[in-house]
Write an enzyme that holds these catalytic residues in place. Sequence first.
Site, PDB file in Angstrom:
ATOM      1  N   LYS A   1       0.746  -1.272   0.108  1.00  0.00           N
ATOM      2  CA  LYS A   1      -0.041  -0.014   0.014  1.00  0.00           C
ATOM      3  C   LYS A   1       0.781   1.388   0.203  1.00  0.00           C
ATOM      4  O   LYS A   1       0.341   2.278  -0.526  1.00  0.00           O
ATOM      5  CB  LYS A   1      -0.850  -0.042   1.337  1.00  0.00           C
ATOM      6  CG  LYS A   1      -2.126  -1.200   1.236  1.00  0.00           C
ATOM      7  CD  LYS A   1      -3.195  -0.769   0.182  1.00  0.00           C
ATOM      8  CE  LYS A   1      -4.142  -1.612   0.095  1.00  0.00           C
ATOM      9  NZ  LYS A   1      -5.048  -1.541  -0.822  1.00  0.00           N
TER      10      LYS A   1
ATOM     11  N   GLU B   1      -9.702   5.843   3.024  1.00  0.00           N
ATOM     12  CA  GLU B   1     -10.463   4.823   3.553  1.00  0.00           C
ATOM     13  C   GLU B   1      -9.705   3.560   3.890  1.00  0.00           C
ATOM     14  O   GLU B   1      -8.712   3.489   3.083  1.00  0.00           O
ATOM     15  CB  GLU B   1     -11.685   4.459   2.633  1.00  0.00           C
ATOM     16  CG  GLU B   1     -11.426   3.648   1.305  1.00  0.00           C
ATOM     17  CD  GLU B   1     -10.058   3.886   0.443  1.00  0.00           C
ATOM     18  OE1 GLU B   1      -9.975   5.240   0.453  1.00  0.00           O
ATOM     19  OE2 GLU B   1      -9.500   3.105   0.209  1.00  0.00           O
TER      20      GLU B   1
ATOM     21  N   SER C   1       1.767  -9.824  -1.039  1.00  0.00           N
ATOM     22  CA  SER C   1       1.303  -8.119  -0.758  1.00  0.00           C
ATOM     23  C   SER C   1       1.670  -7.691   0.614  1.00  0.00           C
ATOM     24  O   SER C   1       1.647  -6.650   0.698  1.00  0.00           O
ATOM     25  CB  SER C   1      -0.064  -7.982  -1.289  1.00  0.00           C
ATOM     26  OG  SER C   1      -0.854  -8.649  -0.729  1.00  0.00           O
TER      27      SER C   1
END
Lengths: 399, 266
Positions: A92, A114, A381
Amino acid sequence: MRIGELPDERGHFGPYGGIFVAETLIAALDELRREYELARKDAAFMAEFRHELKHYVGRPSPIYHAKRWSEHLGGAQIYLKREDLNHTGAHKINNTIGQALLARRMGKKRVIAETGAGQHGVASATVAARYGMECVVYMGADDVVRQSPNVFRMKLLGATVVPVSSGSKTLKDALNEAMRDWVTNVESTFYILGTAAGPHPYPMLVRDFQSVIGDECLTQMPDMIGRQPDAVIACVGGGSNAIGIFYPYIDHKNVRLIGVEAGGDGVATGRHAAPLSAGTPGVLHGFRSYLMQDENGQIIETHSISAGLDYPGVGPEHAWLKDSGRAEYVAINDDEALRAFHDLCRFEGIIPALESSHALAHAAKIAPGMSKDQVLLVNLSGRGDKDINTVAKLSGIEL
Amino acid sequence: MSRISSVFEQLKAQHKTALIPFVTAGDPDPQLTVPILHALAAAGADIIELGVPFSDPMADGPTIQRASERALKHHIGLKDVLALVAEFRKTNTATPIVLMGYANPVEHMGYETFAKNAAAAGVDGVLTVDIPPEESTGVADVFAAHGVDMIFLLSPTTPEARINVVAQKASGFVYYVSLKGVTGSASLDLTEVASHIPAIREHCGLPVGVGFGIRDGETAHAIARFADAVVIGSRIVQEIENSPREKIIENLTNFVRGIRVAIDAK
């Protein structure tokens, strides 16, 4: 048009994507699009982005050959792209750095985000602290409970976490609330959207910022094995880690691209979060894509063991990659993901995020049917420290 | 001429401003929707905006969001909303009905099917909040073919050059969102709102409705001095939310009558 050249100027990937928002946001999205077009051609901006990825995130992330696990499975060799080793523990951060640099370039001092699992919230709070910006993170009230360590992380980093109690109290409702904040504070605020979804230009710019994952793989794999992998596998919620590793591989036609959705209790049960596997096209959160919806076009509640995949839509480029046949999409159930989670812990000494465990589980499913010289590249990830409470609870252990 | 256009023509001739109340279909329950529509018309509504409940009302504040949630508890879908309009039309053929909602329920039904069924039910206009003009190509034509007006929003952030783009696609009237924010937001700067209207009139010949943030007779009166229509949503929904079921019709009637008087006052 070549697939890799999409979207068009209004954000369409074939019939998907677009800009489906209320009038108040149109000007803000226009401004963002204009600014991003300038930034991506600005050598100084891109140099700073790369500098931050190297010195702050710790890129390039390595690729690791999961030898013991591959041997145990008895088929294809599994390689892991170690996004879990990034600063903040997931992919991210690649995107939040890119968007925070854009926000700074646009003179916005307040950022909002969010979050579902909390990884994007943490990554947003991190960059807000790094660049000295105010940060407000919207999070579904249920997720605030499920992911309490990440909530505390965000607070440590100086962010305000707002629990959202409307609707299903998960990621989609957090997204609704973030959009409402943005509509209200559109002039002062930059919305750091966490996945390759939402209205144009977000799916494009998130993809571009995350493509560093696949770009690195393109040079790392030949260095390690002398060629590209036979397949690239990534989990898909909104789809940012998947598009990040898929995109640079789109023109490498011999490489299969496999997206893994959250099958929850099983796609047949209806309790899942797999719109590409079992949904139909529709419009939500500013874009057209596959959605989980009922016979009236209402968005239905999703279910997944992993908060980060618990989303009823999916990025529009994935919808297009599915329809065009360039990528294939499958679903992995909660129990299969959990088994892969434990396997990676025991065989490789790596605690994976439950999201990434879905991709791992699919690799484990197909590897035994492949030959030992074939190679599967899995995007790991994120790391699973945030999930230990969930996993402990499932094992009947109170931490 | 559409029912919406003729209402505006008549009001113009009488030097009056239209009153457009908003309620969500199925709130608090589907049985009460048609009686509420009749009560609104009787209390002085010129046009009624009927909200189509949606699970993810991104542009709405908490009040209208809760109305959607109350309606959705009864599993009310778009086809049920159309049936309610048809029911209303049995005894009222004068008051235009504008459906207001989000793209997905319409997209799911199919634009052609929806336009045909909406026209048959007696719907006069449709405002899909998240379909801006750029995404309405095709949709606007389908609606036009069935005589359904497509109503678009303009906002304080709409650049003047873009008003043209909206005006070219719009029919019936345009809806000026009087503040940045979601429905039901608080403060409204009347001078600021009024200052945007001349630019809209310059580029768009359609009547201009103004809504968002209008909560009482005083504000409604002030808006009526420069707008062709006053739209009131959240404040009316609050009346439904805060009244016992058997008092809803009476309380709504009193509230809307009060606004009517305020708008008509010279």
